[in-house]
Design a protein around this motif. Sequence first.
Motif, PDB file in Angstrom:
ATOM      1  N   GLY A  36       1.077  -1.197   0.123  1.00  0.00           N
ATOM      2  CA  GLY A  36       0.050  -0.064   0.022  1.00  0.00           C
ATOM      3  C   GLY A  36       0.987   1.134  -0.113  1.00  0.00           C
ATOM      4  O   GLY A  36       1.647   1.370   0.986  1.00  0.00           O
ATOM      5  N   TYR A  39      -0.393   7.228   2.801  1.00  0.00           N
ATOM      6  CA  TYR A  39       0.318   7.694   4.043  1.00  0.00           C
ATOM      7  C   TYR A  39       0.899   6.774   5.023  1.00  0.00           C
ATOM      8  O   TYR A  39       2.068   6.896   5.411  1.00  0.00           O
ATOM      9  CB  TYR A  39      -0.641   8.694   4.741  1.00  0.00           C
ATOM     10  N   LEU A  58       4.830  -2.249  -2.056  1.00  0.00           N
ATOM     11  CA  LEU A  58       4.166  -2.495  -3.338  1.00  0.00           C
ATOM     12  C   LEU A  58       2.976  -1.704  -3.271  1.00  0.00           C
ATOM     13  O   LEU A  58       2.091  -2.157  -2.370  1.00  0.00           O
ATOM     14  CB  LEU A  58       4.101  -4.230  -3.396  1.00  0.00           C
ATOM     15  N   GLU A  59       2.701  -1.086  -4.399  1.00  0.00           N
ATOM     16  CA  GLU A  59       1.370  -0.392  -4.442  1.00  0.00           C
ATOM     17  C   GLU A  59       0.638  -0.970  -5.835  1.00  0.00           C
ATOM     18  O   GLU A  59       1.436  -1.148  -6.960  1.00  0.00           O
ATOM     19  CB  GLU A  59       1.727   1.213  -4.651  1.00  0.00           C
ATOM     20  N   GLU A  62      -1.082   3.551  -8.169  1.00  0.00           N
ATOM     21  CA  GLU A  62      -0.006   4.900  -8.102  1.00  0.00           C
ATOM     22  C   GLU A  62      -0.014   5.112  -6.754  1.00  0.00           C
ATOM     23  O   GLU A  62      -0.941   5.113  -5.959  1.00  0.00           O
ATOM     24  CB  GLU A  62      -0.306   5.761  -9.045  1.00  0.00           C
ATOM     25  N   LEU A  74      -7.520  18.363   4.900  1.00  0.00           N
ATOM     26  CA  LEU A  74      -7.295  18.958   6.422  1.00  0.00           C
ATOM     27  C   LEU A  74      -6.715  17.861   7.292  1.00  0.00           C
ATOM     28  O   LEU A  74      -6.939  16.621   7.413  1.00  0.00           O
ATOM     29  CB  LEU A  74      -8.845  18.605   6.998  1.00  0.00           C
ATOM     30  N   PRO A 208      -0.040  -4.790  -7.705  1.00  0.00           N
ATOM     31  CA  PRO A 208      -0.797  -5.432  -6.832  1.00  0.00           C
ATOM     32  C   PRO A 208      -0.377  -6.758  -6.095  1.00  0.00           C
ATOM     33  O   PRO A 208       0.131  -7.694  -6.778  1.00  0.00           O
ATOM     34  CB  PRO A 208      -2.068  -5.791  -7.585  1.00  0.00           C
ATOM     35  N   VAL A 209      -0.340  -6.779  -4.917  1.00  0.00           N
ATOM     36  CA  VAL A 209      -0.106  -7.979  -4.187  1.00  0.00           C
ATOM     37  C   VAL A 209      -1.049  -9.091  -4.266  1.00  0.00           C
ATOM     38  O   VAL A 209      -2.423  -8.848  -4.140  1.00  0.00           O
ATOM     39  CB  VAL A 209       0.319  -7.711  -2.769  1.00  0.00           C
ATOM     40  N   ASP A 238      -5.951  -0.083   3.951  1.00  0.00           N
ATOM     41  CA  ASP A 238      -7.402   0.841   4.355  1.00  0.00           C
ATOM     42  C   ASP A 238      -8.421   0.718   3.698  1.00  0.00           C
ATOM     43  O   ASP A 238      -8.698  -0.660   3.215  1.00  0.00           O
ATOM     44  CB  ASP A 238      -7.005   2.185   4.428  1.00  0.00           C
ATOM     45  N   GLY A 243      -7.521  -7.963  -3.451  1.00  0.00           N
ATOM     46  CA  GLY A 243      -6.426  -9.108  -3.551  1.00  0.00           C
ATOM     47  C   GLY A 243      -6.826  -9.648  -2.136  1.00  0.00           C
ATOM     48  O   GLY A 243      -7.779  -9.620  -1.240  1.00  0.00           O
ATOM     49  N   TRP A 245      -6.022  -8.380   0.839  1.00  0.00           N
ATOM     50  CA  TRP A 245      -6.196  -7.515   1.814  1.00  0.00           C
ATOM     51  C   TRP A 245      -7.405  -6.654   1.497  1.00  0.00           C
ATOM     52  O   TRP A 245      -7.928  -5.561   1.848  1.00  0.00           O
ATOM     53  CB  TRP A 245      -5.156  -6.388   1.611  1.00  0.00           C
ATOM     54  N   ASN A 259     -15.827  15.864  -3.754  1.00  0.00           N
ATOM     55  CA  ASN A 259     -15.223  17.289  -3.673  1.00  0.00           C
ATOM     56  C   ASN A 259     -15.557  17.894  -5.239  1.00  0.00           C
ATOM     57  O   ASN A 259     -15.197  17.155  -6.066  1.00  0.00           O
ATOM     58  CB  ASN A 259     -13.603  17.275  -3.241  1.00  0.00           C
ATOM     59  N   GLY A 340     -14.183   9.899  -3.124  1.00  0.00           N
ATOM     60  CA  GLY A 340     -13.661   8.637  -2.842  1.00  0.00           C
ATOM     61  C   GLY A 340     -14.531   7.914  -1.676  1.00  0.00           C
ATOM     62  O   GLY A 340     -15.529   8.285  -1.379  1.00  0.00           O
ATOM     63  N   ILE A 342     -14.512   6.529   2.339  1.00  0.00           N
ATOM     64  CA  ILE A 342     -13.980   6.893   3.566  1.00  0.00           C
ATOM     65  C   ILE A 342     -14.277   5.491   4.378  1.00  0.00           C
ATOM     66  O   ILE A 342     -15.370   5.084   4.343  1.00  0.00           O
ATOM     67  CB  ILE A 342     -14.421   8.167   4.210  1.00  0.00           C
ATOM     68  N   GLY A 367     -12.116   8.809   8.152  1.00  0.00           N
ATOM     69  CA  GLY A 367     -11.993  10.039   7.792  1.00  0.00           C
ATOM     70  C   GLY A 367     -10.948  11.233   8.196  1.00  0.00           C
ATOM     71  O   GLY A 367     -10.892  12.401   8.038  1.00  0.00           O
ATOM     72  N   GLY A 369      -7.122  10.605   8.204  1.00  0.00           N
ATOM     73  CA  GLY A 369      -5.922   9.567   7.741  1.00  0.00           C
ATOM     74  C   GLY A 369      -4.688  10.320   7.429  1.00  0.00           C
ATOM     75  O   GLY A 369      -3.524   9.630   7.465  1.00  0.00           O
TER      76      GLY A 369
HETATM   77  C1  LIG Z   1     -12.986  11.803   0.020  1.00  0.00           C
HETATM   78  C2  LIG Z   1     -12.243  11.651   1.149  1.00  0.00           C
HETATM   79  C3  LIG Z   1     -12.145  12.866   2.020  1.00  0.00           C
HETATM   80  C4  LIG Z   1     -10.974  12.628   3.215  1.00  0.00           C
HETATM   81  N1  LIG Z   1     -10.866  13.590   3.942  1.00  0.00           N
HETATM   82  C5  LIG Z   1      -9.960  13.437   4.748  1.00  0.00           C
HETATM   83  C6  LIG Z   1      -9.293  14.925   5.466  1.00  0.00           C
HETATM   84  O1  LIG Z   1      -9.676  15.881   4.991  1.00  0.00           O
HETATM   85  N2  LIG Z   1      -8.431  14.422   6.436  1.00  0.00           N
HETATM   86  C7  LIG Z   1      -7.828  13.475   6.870  1.00  0.00           C
HETATM   87  O2  LIG Z   1      -6.953  13.294   7.692  1.00  0.00           O
HETATM   88  N3  LIG Z   1      -8.265  12.069   6.271  1.00  0.00           N
HETATM   89  C8  LIG Z   1      -9.329  12.457   5.153  1.00  0.00           C
HETATM   90  N4  LIG Z   1      -9.960  11.222   4.591  1.00  0.00           N
HETATM   91  C9  LIG Z   1      -9.205   9.926   4.969  1.00  0.00           C
HETATM   92  C10 LIG Z   1      -7.469   9.535   4.465  1.00  0.00           C
HETATM   93  O3  LIG Z   1      -7.703  10.013   3.060  1.00  0.00           O
HETATM   94  C11 LIG Z   1      -7.391   8.126   4.531  1.00  0.00           C
HETATM   95  O4  LIG Z   1      -7.668   7.903   6.033  1.00  0.00           O
HETATM   96  C12 LIG Z   1      -5.820   7.948   4.321  1.00  0.00           C
HETATM   97  O5  LIG Z   1      -5.825   7.940   2.888  1.00  0.00           O
HETATM   98  C13 LIG Z   1      -5.418   6.347   4.795  1.00  0.00           C
HETATM   99  O6  LIG Z   1      -4.281   6.413   4.517  1.00  0.00           O
HETATM  100  P1  LIG Z   1      -3.670   4.738   3.980  1.00  0.00           P
HETATM  101  O7  LIG Z   1      -2.387   5.056   3.656  1.00  0.00           O
HETATM  102  O8  LIG Z   1      -3.871   3.884   5.297  1.00  0.00           O
HETATM  103  O9  LIG Z   1      -4.783   4.294   2.725  1.00  0.00           O
HETATM  104  P2  LIG Z   1      -4.932   5.005   1.533  1.00  0.00           P
HETATM  105  O10 LIG Z   1      -4.390   6.112   1.107  1.00  0.00           O
HETATM  106  O11 LIG Z   1      -6.234   4.280   1.079  1.00  0.00           O
HETATM  107  O12 LIG Z   1      -3.900   3.709   0.513  1.00  0.00           O
HETATM  108  C14 LIG Z   1      -4.068   2.448   0.247  1.00  0.00           C
HETATM  109  C15 LIG Z   1      -3.257   2.066  -0.763  1.00  0.00           C
HETATM  110  O13 LIG Z   1      -3.118   0.398  -0.701  1.00  0.00           O
HETATM  111  C16 LIG Z   1      -3.294   0.077  -2.032  1.00  0.00           C
HETATM  112  N5  LIG Z   1      -3.574  -1.337  -2.160  1.00  0.00           N
HETATM  113  C17 LIG Z   1      -4.712  -1.831  -1.720  1.00  0.00           C
HETATM  114  N6  LIG Z   1      -4.690  -3.217  -2.073  1.00  0.00           N
HETATM  115  C18 LIG Z   1      -3.455  -3.593  -2.539  1.00  0.00           C
HETATM  116  C19 LIG Z   1      -2.890  -4.566  -2.873  1.00  0.00           C
HETATM  117  N7  LIG Z   1      -3.398  -5.838  -2.832  1.00  0.00           N
HETATM  118  N8  LIG Z   1      -1.504  -4.566  -3.514  1.00  0.00           N
HETATM  119  C20 LIG Z   1      -0.849  -3.336  -3.352  1.00  0.00           C
HETATM  120  N9  LIG Z   1      -1.453  -2.180  -3.004  1.00  0.00           N
HETATM  121  C21 LIG Z   1      -2.534  -2.290  -2.490  1.00  0.00           C
HETATM  122  C22 LIG Z   1      -4.058   1.055  -2.794  1.00  0.00           C
HETATM  123  O14 LIG Z   1      -4.095   1.028  -4.172  1.00  0.00           O
HETATM  124  C23 LIG Z   1      -3.944   2.360  -2.085  1.00  0.00           C
HETATM  125  O15 LIG Z   1      -3.069   3.176  -2.780  1.00  0.00           O
HETATM  126  C24 LIG Z   1     -10.629  11.317   3.457  1.00  0.00           C
HETATM  127  C25 LIG Z   1     -10.876  10.406   2.618  1.00  0.00           C
HETATM  128  C26 LIG Z   1     -11.442  10.271   1.461  1.00  0.00           C
HETATM  129  C27 LIG Z   1     -11.826   9.197   0.520  1.00  0.00           C
END
Ligand SMILES: Cc1cc2nc3c(=O)[nH]c(=O)nc-3n(C[C@H](O)[C@H](O)[C@H](O)COP(=O)(O)OP(=O)(O)OC[C@H]3O[C@@H](n4cnc5c(N)ncnc54)[C@H](O)[C@@H]3O)c2cc1C
Length: 427
Positions: A36, A39, A58-59, A62, A74, A208-209, A238, A243, A245, A259, A340, A342, A367, A369
């Motif tokens: 993933g 963040y 591994l993503e 992108e 935010l 993708p894994v 998340d 797959g 996950w 948005n 997207g 949440i 929401g 993250g």
């Molecule tokens: C519309 C929207 C508004 C939001 N607003 C806010 C905000 O204002 N402030 C805030 O703090 N948070 C906000 N959030 C929440 C925040 O964006 C997420 O909590 C945060 O992105 C989580 O980060 P993450 O790295 O855990 O997961 P993600 O950013 O979702 O990344 C997960 C990654 O895993 C990858 N993945 C999945 N399966 C596989 C696999 N099998 N192999 C390889 N890769 C894989 C995906 O492609 C993805 O890129 C919002 C979310 C959305 C959707």
Amino acid sequence: MLNDLHSHGLWEASAPPAPSTLPLDGATEADVAIVGGGYTGLSCALHLAESGKSVVLLEAHEFGFGGAGRNVGLINAGLWLMPDDVSAVIGRAQGERLLEVLGDGPALVMSMIDSHGIDCELRRNGTLHCAVDARGLEELKQREAQWKKRGAPVRLLDARETADRVGTNAYVGALLDQRAGTLQPLAYARGLARAARAKGARLHTSSPVISAERHGSHWDVRTQAGRVDAEWLVVATDAYGTGPWRSTQEAQTRLPYFNLATAPLDRTSLGTILPGKEGVWDTRTILSSFRLDREGRLVFGSVGALRNGGAGIHKAWARRALARLFPQLAKVDFEHEWFGQIGMTEDAVPRLHAFGPNALGVFGFNGRGISPGTVFGRELALLILGEKGQDDLPLPMSGLKPPSLRGLKEIYYEGGAQVAHLVGDRL
Ligand SMILES: Cc1cc2nc3c(=O)[nH]c(=O)nc-3n(C[C@H](O)[C@H](O)[C@H](O)COP(=O)(O)OP(=O)(O)OC[C@H]3O[C@@H](n4cnc5c(N)ncnc54)[C@H](O)[C@@H]3O)c2cc1C
């Protein structure tokens, strides 16, 4: 992103380019395999690589394909839950530790942006949680008291100061959180990727894994064209997990959020609408949020998916809502649109899950993250580095049980937002 202008909208159009990466091809070894590129995964990769661990990330698509490239930007402190309620859910000791690390989360994000020179439109001007009525104001008073008890720099603003800061009389007050700020979310994700790579992490996109199996004391992590043999596995997928996950996605109820971004506002409007450039959201159940980007575009969002009938309903509502908030924007067009999912957990607390020995994942940020994903990426790195034990982590271990009536709730959220925006005449 994937040639879809509706997935990442303005952020895709205005982010600096992603570092160039290739899919994983062939077999390799690492101390840690991370799944993933949002963040959580990128913060973990960066912290581990800085400490000399060999990392392969591994993503599937992108960097920032998931929530990291679609959100409002935010940089919030803490959780949706009232601070005092966190202890009630996970216990006092862990609850207070969680509030402490997440309260300091925006500072961690900002210091990483500074130390790695990440160009992501960072503004340290705080956020305004705006009350739409007396009930909302009461909630904000409680939030203020509960955060102040913990020494946080929050302050309740009266209706007049709120109007001065936001540029509308629509609110009866607001909670200013000076720890918080805004950023360009996809630019932050790409910047983390660039920084992690500069520290030696090996990053692969379009990878993708498809499986991860424990062989002896190691994990055998496979993509279509490659494999990683690693001592540790971190799952950071998340609400977008696929797959093996998909389970992280299914352990949450997904709430769609869209948005819309205007053209850059004129100088006069920018003088009155958010002159201090804070990020805003309100106390409604079907909330709205807005903030400015670096070029002065207003990014305006709410609950809902821009697909099927939803696209027309939500955009028409947004025009009406924006005109009511800021009559001078009644004729402003939206230039970008995206949405997207949440991921929401049943108790609104993120999940820490062990997928097996030396295999951990954190997800379910409800929401919030940007800072929590960055914080938990670091927490997992500290655990792997042996600088923290599992008991030091500010979350209990949890299972992967899907929330009750998950599918129905998702239909209700998407359909309910359409109904509310179709018939709701109040903002
Ligand atoms: C519309 C929207 C508004 C939001 N607003 C806010 C905000 O204002 N402030 C805030 O703090 N948070 C906000 N959030 C929440 C925040 O964006 C997420 O909590 C945060 O992105 C989580 O980060 P993450 O790295 O855990 O997961 P993600 O950013 O979702 O990344 C997960 C990654 O895993 C990858 N993945 C999945 N399966 C596989 C696999 N099998 N192999 C390889 N890769 C894989 C995906 O492609 C993805 O890129 C919002 C979310 C959305 C959707």
